[in-house]
Design an enzyme around this catalytic site. Structure first.
Site, PDB file in Angstrom:
ATOM      1  N   THR A 131       0.723  -1.285   0.163  1.00 37.54           N
ATOM      2  CA  THR A 131       0.124  -0.071  -0.073  1.00 37.54           C
ATOM      3  C   THR A 131       0.837   1.376  -0.113  1.00 37.54           C
ATOM      4  O   THR A 131       0.699   1.979  -0.687  1.00 37.54           O
ATOM      5  CB  THR A 131      -0.893  -0.128   1.281  1.00 37.54           C
ATOM      6  N   ASN A 152       6.015  -1.064   3.755  1.00 38.98           N
ATOM      7  CA  ASN A 152       5.082  -0.575   4.696  1.00 38.98           C
ATOM      8  C   ASN A 152       5.688  -0.304   6.200  1.00 38.98           C
ATOM      9  O   ASN A 152       5.406   0.621   7.070  1.00 38.98           O
ATOM     10  CB  ASN A 152       3.830  -1.263   4.954  1.00 38.98           C
ATOM     11  N   GLU A 198       0.042  13.640   4.954  1.00 34.26           N
ATOM     12  CA  GLU A 198       0.122  14.520   6.251  1.00 34.26           C
ATOM     13  C   GLU A 198       1.478  14.989   6.290  1.00 34.26           C
ATOM     14  O   GLU A 198       1.812  15.611   7.346  1.00 34.26           O
ATOM     15  CB  GLU A 198      -0.352  13.511   7.451  1.00 34.26           C
ATOM     16  N   TYR A 214      -5.614  11.037   9.138  1.00 37.99           N
ATOM     17  CA  TYR A 214      -6.206   9.890   8.958  1.00 37.99           C
ATOM     18  C   TYR A 214      -6.909   9.241  10.169  1.00 37.99           C
ATOM     19  O   TYR A 214      -6.461   9.238  11.435  1.00 37.99           O
ATOM     20  CB  TYR A 214      -5.225   8.797   8.696  1.00 37.99           C
ATOM     21  N   ASP A 297      -4.239   0.624  -5.664  1.00 36.31           N
ATOM     22  CA  ASP A 297      -2.810   0.629  -5.429  1.00 36.31           C
ATOM     23  C   ASP A 297      -2.158  -0.769  -5.805  1.00 36.31           C
ATOM     24  O   ASP A 297      -0.843  -0.835  -6.167  1.00 36.31           O
ATOM     25  CB  ASP A 297      -2.395   0.895  -3.921  1.00 36.31           C
ATOM     26  N   HIS A 298      -2.995  -1.889  -5.701  1.00 32.33           N
ATOM     27  CA  HIS A 298      -2.317  -3.203  -5.905  1.00 32.33           C
ATOM     28  C   HIS A 298      -3.431  -4.181  -5.929  1.00 32.33           C
ATOM     29  O   HIS A 298      -4.564  -3.676  -5.660  1.00 32.33           O
ATOM     30  CB  HIS A 298      -1.439  -3.884  -4.877  1.00 32.33           C
TER      31      HIS A 298
HETATM   32 ZN   LIG Z   1      -3.182  -1.386  -0.274  1.00 31.51          ZN
END
Ligand SMILES: [Zn+2]
Length: 475
Positions: A131, A152, A198, A214, A297-298
């Protein structure tokens, strides 16, 4: 820095009958020749036609620039009716595997597809197909090795510091995201939960009215309605670039894998949100003015515990302490102490995996990061750990054996896998209606959007020619 992807091909020309005017010739023929005079005339006509065809074919071969079709006008970008300048709205549905749109009727997504331009076989993520690396690649046009978000979660091998998705320290987030490019031009941008948004960079300060913090519990409807409210601002305050993020259907995909009724329900819900956006734009009379890009995104693939490789099974060849592993799968990331020979460790692990004595060993291959396939673009960063394992589609890596027998879903695998692809549809004044383009890597999107907005973008890994191959020429 520009390096065209080997996967990128020029889009085929796909004529749109509604926008081309081809001159047609009558094809009727007299049915019953009555006289010898007619036969003679017919002979002359056929001879002349044959000579004409010969001349035409020889002139075609000597002047290949002559088009065999005669067009009167070709598709051009449509003029804005109400907005004063182009506005791009990008909606990301996390983990929307390419093909989900065919699981169930998705009338709103279908409407964008039918009237817009679609990557016919999906959008290709960057590696690793996770992501944060991908959302930030879309925003910057950079591969993760260049934009810095290489996973991530990761440990910087140099400083030993840990990165987590909630870390907004600008030192981690390299490159120039679209919202910064827009702010640097003195224009408004708005971000709604996009990874990295952000982070304060350049003239982008994440202003409260255009950059909510978020909070996964904010209902999708509220997100959509907030974005729509930006279009009620005075024209010179409307953000020219807006993005919007939904966690679905990734959340469900991880729980149950891509083939489950829960996914179908999540897809229906996402389609409803697209419909809510379209309706809101229509009510404001600007749906045809706004460039609406729907993407993910995927993708997602099913996993099962019986498809797991356990690192402890490699003990006869090499012991791998848990503390050396910074990420298990789908990108096995190992950061051993510098006293360890990395190449020796890779050789021992691969010997064990290929021995036939390690369960599922054939489905994991270890690399020194500099030896990873070049197409992954996953070597040229000090943040990438020295030892990386590529895990085959749908397989997992864990430290120790468990008795779990669950099945679920995952992503992050090789970005060449079809299951990792996601959707890309663009609807707006500069996108031809009903056009299909070949799949491309998401690093091309930065240049596409700066071209639509007519802004000078930052250097990036996308190809400079991509926007012209996709966008309609100006009217
Ligand atoms: Zn994702």
């Amino acid at each position: 820095m520009a390096s065209p992807s080997p996967l990128l091909q020029p889009p085929p020309s796909s004529p749109d009958p509604s926008q081309h005017c081809t001159i047609k010739l009558p094809l009727s023929f007299p049915k019953k020749p009555q006289t010898p005079l007619f036969l003679f005339v017919l002979f002359l006509a056929i001879s002349s036609a044959a000579a004409f065809v010969f001349l035409l074919s020889s002139s075609s071969s000597s002047a290949s620039s002559i088009s065999p079709e005669i067009h009167v006008g070709s598709p051009r970008a449509r003029a804005l009716a109400k907005l004063r300048r182009p506005v791009v709205l990008v909606v990301s549905c996390d983990g929307f595997r390419f093909g989900y749109q065919f699981k169930t009727p998705t009338p709103n997504i279908h409407r964008l597809v039918a009237n817009g331009t679609e990557a016919e076989t999906g959008l290709i993520p960057v590696f690793p197909s996770l992501t944060f690396p991908n959302h930030y690649a879309i925003a910057t046009g950079l591969y993760p090795a260049s934009h810095g978000i290489i996973n991530n979660y990761f440990v910087d091998p140099v400083s030993g510091e840990r990165f987590t998705p909630s870390n907004h320290d600008p030192k981690w987030w390299l490159g120039e995201p679209l919202w910064e490019t827009v702010a640097d031009h003195g224009l408004n941008a708005a971000t709604y939960f996009w990874p990295g948004s952000e982070v304060v960079k350049g003239n982008w300060t994440c202003p409260p009215r255009f950059c909510p913090k978020y909070n996964a519990s904010v209902p999708f409807e509220q997100r959509v309605d907030t974005v729509l409210s930006y279009f009620d601002l005075p024209q010179n305050e409307i953000p020219v670039f807006i993005n919007l993020y939904f966690e679905d259907p990734d959340k469900q995909g991880h729980q149950v894998g891509p083939d489950d009724p829960k996914i179908t329900k999540a897809v229906v819900r996402v389609d409803e949100m697209i419909g809510r956006l379209i309706q809101g734009l229509e009510e404001r009379g600007i749906f045809e003015d706004v460039t609406f890009i729907l993407l993910g995104d995927h993708g997602m693939v099913g996993t099962c515990d019986k498809k797991t490789i356990f690192l402890d099974d490699l003990a006869p060849w090499i012991r791998i302490p848990e503390s050396w592993v910074t990420y298990y799968y789908p990108v096995l990331s190992i950061l051993p102490p510098t006293s360890v020979s990395y190449s020796e460790m890779v050789a021992k692990m691969n010997a064990g995996l290929a021995s036939g004595k390690v369960e599922n060993g054939d489905y994991l291959r270890m690399y020194l990061k500099e030896d990873l396939p070049g197409r992954l673009h996953y070597s040229d960063s000090s943040r990438i750990p020295p030892i990386v394992g590529l895990v085959d589609e749908g397989f997992s890596v864990e430290q120790a054996r468990t008795n779990n027998k669950e099945c679920a879903g995952a992503h992050g695998y090789d970005n060449a896998l079809f299951s990792m692809r996601t959707i890309f549809v663009a609807h707006g004044p500069q996108f031809q209606r009903g056009r299909k383009i070949p799949s491309f890597v998401n690093i091309e999107i930065y240049n596409l959007i700066t071209s639509i907005l007519k802004l000078k973008g930052a250097p990036n890994n996308g190809s400079a020619s991509f926007p012209n191959s996709v966008l309609l020429p100006s009217a």
